[in-house]
Design an enzyme around this catalytic site. Structure first.
Site, PDB file in Angstrom:
ATOM      1  N   GLU A 253       0.883  -1.181   0.000  1.00  0.00           N
ATOM      2  CA  GLU A 253       0.000   0.000   0.000  1.00  0.00           C
ATOM      3  C   GLU A 253       0.907   1.214   0.000  1.00  0.00           C
ATOM      4  O   GLU A 253       1.618   1.472   0.977  1.00  0.00           O
ATOM      5  CB  GLU A 253      -0.932  -0.028   1.216  1.00  0.00           C
ATOM      6  CG  GLU A 253      -2.085   0.942   1.086  1.00  0.00           C
ATOM      7  CD  GLU A 253      -1.867   2.205   1.894  1.00  0.00           C
ATOM      8  OE1 GLU A 253      -1.517   3.230   1.265  1.00  0.00           O
ATOM      9  OE2 GLU A 253      -2.047   2.181   3.107  1.00  0.00           O
ATOM     10  N   CYS A 287      -1.674   8.627   3.764  1.00  0.00           N
ATOM     11  CA  CYS A 287      -1.631   8.201   2.357  1.00  0.00           C
ATOM     12  C   CYS A 287      -2.917   8.549   1.626  1.00  0.00           C
ATOM     13  O   CYS A 287      -2.918   8.754   0.413  1.00  0.00           O
ATOM     14  CB  CYS A 287      -1.376   6.704   2.271  1.00  0.00           C
ATOM     15  SG  CYS A 287      -2.542   5.700   3.221  1.00  0.00           S
TER      16      CYS A 287
END
Length: 485
Positions: A253, A287
């Protein structure tokens, strides 16, 4: 000072062991640079011993679903009982606000609770149809073995737990390395919870070390069957390259350049409320944080004016103050990066709608307007309270702009037409799109992950089950076969 800052040793094979390198890392409070802990860095040999212990312990752990359930239930109880102390650690070590820290603990508990549903998904067979007479086909789902877990500084507890909880529930053992900057909240707190819960020695290992010491050992160790990593796209590409050469699985990720799209018929006031949350939670160091705000030209001026006014009012300062939203950036390197992005944007002639300021280690909001999507500013993951406003001539162009990036993690669309919003959401090239909400969303039973340069794989139940297990076909021929030769 909380008890957890005394947990400065690695947790390997059921014991707390001091790092053997002779190097000491000063773990700093990012708000005032005070030392919260001195961590002796663990060696490569100690990391290798953690993998040996994990490999030795994994098979018995995988055979005992009752024990797995008992341990995870006790960890859940531990986190609930010690939530305030853990929040204090996150505030002091990661610069998280009190609000964000409580959210992070809640997310971690939610993933632990969801992982309980996975325990019975391994070491059992399902039967599939057969066209061959007398053959019974069964498919077993088996643990992978040992999983390498590498987590970042920004959500250190949660982004560790979302790998650790399902990995252990599914019968794997784990060797975990948190970012050393948040080694206590991302590693030691978790190790303490599992120790108190009675996890068998070797099943979970947390090592306090850094890359200059261990190199690629988290990837290359022969006992590691999958590398779960959350962090930058550059590092993710390196991990993917090394792991690919070894034919190892990865769950990556990575970075994001997340668009927040305001269509022509959107409710501007609610869009502003949502964008403030999605941009400034944890100083934009997420993120999923909003990086680009793309607004239809008919609403652009109103949105820009209201967004700037709201941004001016966001409380900033010491994250120990429960009213503070914007706290410090994690370190001076990140601050210097953010300031360099700002200076380059100014030098390039970008319109500055709101000029913030540096106050100690805190950076207040900077807002640039009429930014071109092909500019360095718009194409950079800013990871700070800096944001670009981009004007679109149509809803269609807004979607095109949203997709014009190498990233594809999270995104959002605002509109009064929910059907149109859902249609636009599907068109956006991102692993996650939220209609009439901001980009920072996470649920334990939904697929979390990105497209394009934002990663490979999906977290969340049941998708993580496929990532962290392997399927095995077993056929049983109950009647004698007649062979052609």
């Amino acid at each position: 000072m909380t008890q957890y800052f005394t947990l400065t040793k690695s947790y390997i094979n059921g014991e707390w062991v001091e790092g053997e390198t002779g190097r000491v890392y000063n773990d700093l409070n990012p708000f005032d640079d005070t030392v919260v802990a001195d961590i002796k860095i663990a060696s490569k040999a100690q990391l290798e011993s953690a993998f040996e212990a994990a490999n030795k312990a994994q098979k018995e752990w995988s055979k005992n679903p009752e024990l797995r359930r008992s341990v995870i239930e006790k960890v859940i109880a531990y986190f609930k009982e010690h939530q305030q102390e853990i929040v204090d650690v996150l505030v002091a070590e990661s610069g998280s606000s009190v609000l964000k820290s409580n959210v992070e603990v809640a997310f971690s508990i939610a993933d632990l609770e969801e992982s309980l549903k996975m325990i019975d998904q391994v070491n059992k067979a399902t039967t599939v149809d057969s066209v061959i007479p007398g053959k019974v086909n069964k498919v077993y789902r088996l643990p992978l073995g040992v999983i390498s877990s590498i987590s970042p500084f920004n959500f250190p507890l949660y982004l560790s737990m979302r790998t650790i909880a399902p990995a252990l529930a599914l019968g794997n053992a784990v060797v975990h390395k948190a970012d050393i900057q948040t080694g206590i909240s991302g590693g030691s707190v978790i190790a303490k919870a599992f120790e108190e819960a009675g996890v068998p020695a070797g099943v979970f290992n947390s090592i306090l070390t850094d890359i200059p010491e261990i190199g690629d050992t988290m990837i290359t160790n022969p006992h590691s069957k999958l590398i779960s990593f959350t962090g930058s796209t550059g590092v993710g590409k390196h991990i993917g390259g090394v792991a690919g050469g070894l034919l190892k699985r990865t769950a990556l990720e990575l970075g994001g350049n997340n668009p927040f799209v305001v269509l022509k018929d959107a409710d501007v006031n609610q869009a502003v409320n949502s964008a403030i949350m999605g941009k400034y939670l944890h100083q934009g160091q997420i993120c999923m944080s909003i990086n680009r705000i793309i607004v239809h030209e008919d609403l652009y001026d109103e949105f820009a004016r209201k967004f700037v006014e709201r941004a001016k009012q966001v409380p900033y300062g010491n994250p120990k103050d429960p009213s503070v939203v914007i706290g410090p950036l994690i370190n001076h390197v990140q601050m210097d990066k953010a300031l360099s992005y700002i200076e380059k944007a100014k030098e390039a002639g970008q319109e500055l709608l709101l000029e913030g300021k540096r106050e100690g280690n805190v950076l207040t909001p900077y807002i640039f307007g009429n930014v071109k999507n092909d500019s360095d500013l718009a194409q950079t993951e800013l990871f700070s309270p800096v944001v670009s406003l981009i004007k679109a001539s149509s809803d269609e162009e807004a979607i095109e702009i949203a997709n014009d990036t190498v990233y594809g993690l999270s995104s959002a669309v605002f509109t009064s037409d929910l059907a149109r919003g859902e249609e636009a959401a599907v068109q956006i090239e991102a692993g996650m799109t939220h209609v009439n909400d901001q980009t920072v969303n996470c649920l334990s039973n939904t697929p979390f992950g990105g497209m394009k340069g934002s990663g490979i794989g999906r977290f969340g139940n049941p998708w993580i089950v496929d990532e962290f297990t392997q399927a095995k076909w077993v056929s049983v021929q109950e009647k004698d076969m007649e062979y052609p030769f």
